[in-house]
Design an enzyme around this catalytic site. Structure first.
Site, PDB file in Angstrom:
ATOM      1  N   LYS A 170      -5.488  -2.537 -10.687  1.00 53.44           N
ATOM      2  CA  LYS A 170      -3.840  -2.508 -10.734  1.00 53.44           C
ATOM      3  C   LYS A 170      -3.658  -3.372  -8.965  1.00 53.44           C
ATOM      4  CE  LYS A 170      -0.364  -2.163  -8.926  1.00 53.44           C
ATOM      5  NZ  LYS A 170       0.312  -3.075  -8.093  1.00 53.44           N
ATOM      6  N   GLU A 210      -8.977   3.153   1.755  1.00 53.37           N
ATOM      7  CA  GLU A 210      -9.865   2.269   3.091  1.00 53.37           C
ATOM      8  C   GLU A 210      -7.942   2.092   3.310  1.00 53.37           C
ATOM      9  OE1 GLU A 210     -10.200  -2.411   3.779  1.00 53.37           O
ATOM     10  OE2 GLU A 210      -9.340  -0.822   5.582  1.00 53.37           O
ATOM     11  N   GLU A 240       1.943  -0.162  12.995  1.00 52.47           N
ATOM     12  CA  GLU A 240       1.117  -0.721  12.114  1.00 52.47           C
ATOM     13  C   GLU A 240       2.396  -2.164  11.959  1.00 52.47           C
ATOM     14  OE1 GLU A 240      -0.841  -0.682   8.337  1.00 52.47           O
ATOM     15  OE2 GLU A 240      -2.907  -1.527   9.263  1.00 52.47           O
ATOM     16  N   CYS A 280      -6.640  -5.416   7.973  1.00 51.10           N
ATOM     17  CA  CYS A 280      -6.420  -4.036   7.975  1.00 51.10           C
ATOM     18  C   CYS A 280      -7.357  -3.934   9.589  1.00 51.10           C
ATOM     19  CB  CYS A 280      -6.364  -3.283   6.925  1.00 51.10           C
ATOM     20  SG  CYS A 280      -8.620  -3.867   6.987  1.00 51.10           S
TER      21      CYS A 280
HETATM   22  O1  LIG Z   1     -14.862  -7.029   4.664  1.00 46.62           O
HETATM   23  C1  LIG Z   1     -14.820  -5.686   4.240  1.00 46.62           C
HETATM   24  O2  LIG Z   1     -15.485  -5.558   3.673  1.00 46.62           O
HETATM   25  C2  LIG Z   1     -13.753  -5.256   4.192  1.00 46.62           C
HETATM   26  O3  LIG Z   1     -13.588  -4.244   2.960  1.00 46.62           O
HETATM   27  C3  LIG Z   1     -12.151  -5.213   4.535  1.00 46.62           C
HETATM   28  C4  LIG Z   1     -10.744  -5.094   4.942  1.00 46.62           C
HETATM   29  C5  LIG Z   1      -9.750  -5.215   4.743  1.00 46.62           C
HETATM   30  C6  LIG Z   1      -8.629  -5.047   4.274  1.00 46.62           C
HETATM   31  O4  LIG Z   1      -7.882  -5.515   5.616  1.00 46.62           O
END
Ligand SMILES: O=C(O)C(=O)/C=C/C=C/O
Length: 503
Positions: free
Chosen positions: A195, A271, A407, A305
């Site tokens: 999704k 994450e 954030e 992030c």
């Molecule tokens: O670089 C990565 O493997 C990753 O998972 C980056 C995540 C960024 C999230 O906003």
């Protein structure tokens, strides 16, 4: 402009520019209509670029059934070597069709073409190659057991796919994050229902076609479009046929997904958000640190992030760093994605721009001094219909302010002075999040010491967002649950069965 949910699309009303594309769900290897449709707007100029079919409960159910059928088919019985070969072929097809994927990503996000090429699409191929290697090299957990009473046994654990996995990904790095989850999920023999964010439907749909072209059997990867609560996302996470959920996105959505899977006690890999700190010591190479801070604050228009939103600077160099970073922010070039001079694109949508702008107002209400930016730029022409915002810096705030605790997910950071190493660590760790941190210092003993004490998943020293795809990636606190990367991903996407045979 909010996304418009309408009845199924009819012939698009005549409007300036090319007619909007139609994007359908992808289930069992075929395009499938949704129960409604919503508009996707170009963040660069606000024009309508696609009409997207929203999946309802029926389409989600069909997608889960297709994934289950594929799991019980040849895919579920395929050898590791064969799956790794297919993943490598996926990477080759991604390289071959990179321009289409770049166009899809740039069209949905407005990010500079160079960034989509060098980060998003390059990492998509790298993700598939990395997990083809990881799964090929993975051994078994096994022990020769010798008991005091003289009995002995062989213990070994075989790892089997988790099953049908829901993969829910955000709009900031759509293809990078989708492939970061899809590669290990497929490497370990799972089947998935994806999704994508309603803001970025294009690259996921194109990738689904690429996977079939590369030899992934139909039904292994299915894509349903829509929103979260009350839409495809909620229908998917609540579906009894889902064996686990992997999600990257906002912490509040992570909480909602945990509630959705709780009745069936399904595993989650999250994450989530961050309020990432950078700490600059006076002994740092300040030119290098300032350039690094500009990158960690403004990359992808601050929509990563891992981006820095809190910058703690040793007091003796505070003014130098503030002046240098303000100069770097003024050098950024906001513009069209295809313009090679462009460094910075728009935010993803008018709605997100309103959220970021509200923090610009809040910062001033909380007593901030504006060091750079702080407003909506006037770029002229059609660009003024886009979701543009000025790269921004503040001083005069502290850890008690919401601007420093919540954030923002935009191109903005607060600079705050400190006097001692202990104080810097305490300030950086004073957050409900815990995703990433950066430490800038020439004293590497201090670099290691401070980096280890940061309460985060990823702690960089004298660099930022330098990635080894085998290392553990994830966060603590509101920043998530679990780790991705290398064998960490394999552990989430498999269930071990330990076999003990008496000898
Ligand atoms: O670089 C990565 O493997 C990753 O998972 C980056 C995540 C960024 C999230 O906003």
């Amino acid at each position: 402009m909010p996304a418009q949910t309408t009845s199924l699309p009819t012939a698009a009303a005549p409007e300036a520019g090319p007619a909007p594309r139609t994007i359908r769900n992808f289930i069992g290897g075929a395009p499938v209509d949704g129960v409604a449709a919503f508009d996707k707007f170009d963040p660069v100029d606000g024009s309508r670029i696609a009409v997207v079919h929203e999946a309802g409960a029926e389409q989600v159910d069909r997608a889960v059934a297709a994934a289950r059928a594929a799991l019980d088919g040849p895919w579920g019985r395929m050898s590791v070597a064969e799956r790794a070969r297919i993943l490598r072929r996926v990477a080759d097809v991604i390289d071959h069709r990179a321009e289409e994927l770049i166009a899809a990503e740039v069209g949905d996000t407005g990010k500079p073409e160079a960034l989509a090429r060098e980060l998003d699409v390059a990492r998509a191929a790298a993700n598939f190659r990395s997990f083809a290697d990881t799964v090929s090299a993975a051994g078994l957990d096994s022990y020769l057991t010798e008991l005091p009473d003289g009995r002995s046994a062989l213990n070994y654990a075989v790892r089997k796919p988790l099953g049908v996995v829901a993969v829910i990904v955000p709009w900031n790095l759509p293809l990078l994050l989708l492939t970061w989850k899809l590669a290990p999920a497929l490497a370990t023999g799972n089947t998935v229902v994806v999704k994508p964010s309603e803001e970025t439907p294009s690259s996921a749909t194109l990738l689904a076609e690429i996977l079939v072209e590369a030899g992934v059997p139909v039904g292994v990867v299915n894509v349903v479009h829509g929103f979260g609560a009350g839409s495809a996302g909620e229908a998917l996470t609540r579906h009894p046929g889902i064996d686990g959920v992997t999600f990257t996105g906002e912490s509040s959505t992570g909480s909602a997904i945990m509630r959705a899977v709780a009745p069936r006690v399904r595993p989650v890999s999250f994450e989530l958000g961050g309020k990432n700190a950078a700490v600059v010591f006076a002994d740092a190479d300040l030119d290098h640190a300032i350039a690094g801070l500009a990158r960690s604050t403004y990359l992808n228009t601050g929509q990563v992030c891992l981006c820095t939103e809190r910058i703690y600077v040793e007091r003796s160099v505070f003014d130098d760093v503030a002046a240098g970073l303000a100069e770097q922010s003024r050098r950024l070039r906001l513009g069209r994605p295809e313009d090679p001079a462009t460094t910075t694109g728009p935010l993803i949508s008018q709605g997100h721009r309103e959220k970021v702008r509200s923090y610009f107002e809040l910062a001033l209400e909380e007593g901030a001094t504006l060091l750079a930016g702080g407003g909506i730029p006037t770029l002229g022409g059609e660009l003024d219909g886009g979701a543009w915002i000025e790269p921004t810096l503040w001083t005069g705030l502290d850890n008690s302010h919401r601007t420093v605790r919540e954030e923002i997910f935009g191109p903005a950071a607060a600079l705050i002075p400190f006097d001692t190493e202990e104080e810097a660590i305490a300030l950086a760790n004073d957050t409900d999040y815990g995703l990433a941190a950066v430490t800038w210092t020439s004293d590497l003993a201090r670099g290691h010491r401070v980096a280890q004490r940061m309460r985060v998943g990823m702690s960089w020293v004298n660099t930022w967002y330098l990635r080894d795809l085998r290392s553990p990636f994830g966060g603590v606190g509101l920043s998530g649950i679990g780790r991705e990367g290398g064998h960490h991903s394999l552990e989430f996407y498999t269930e071990p069965t330990n076999v003990c045979v008496q000898l």
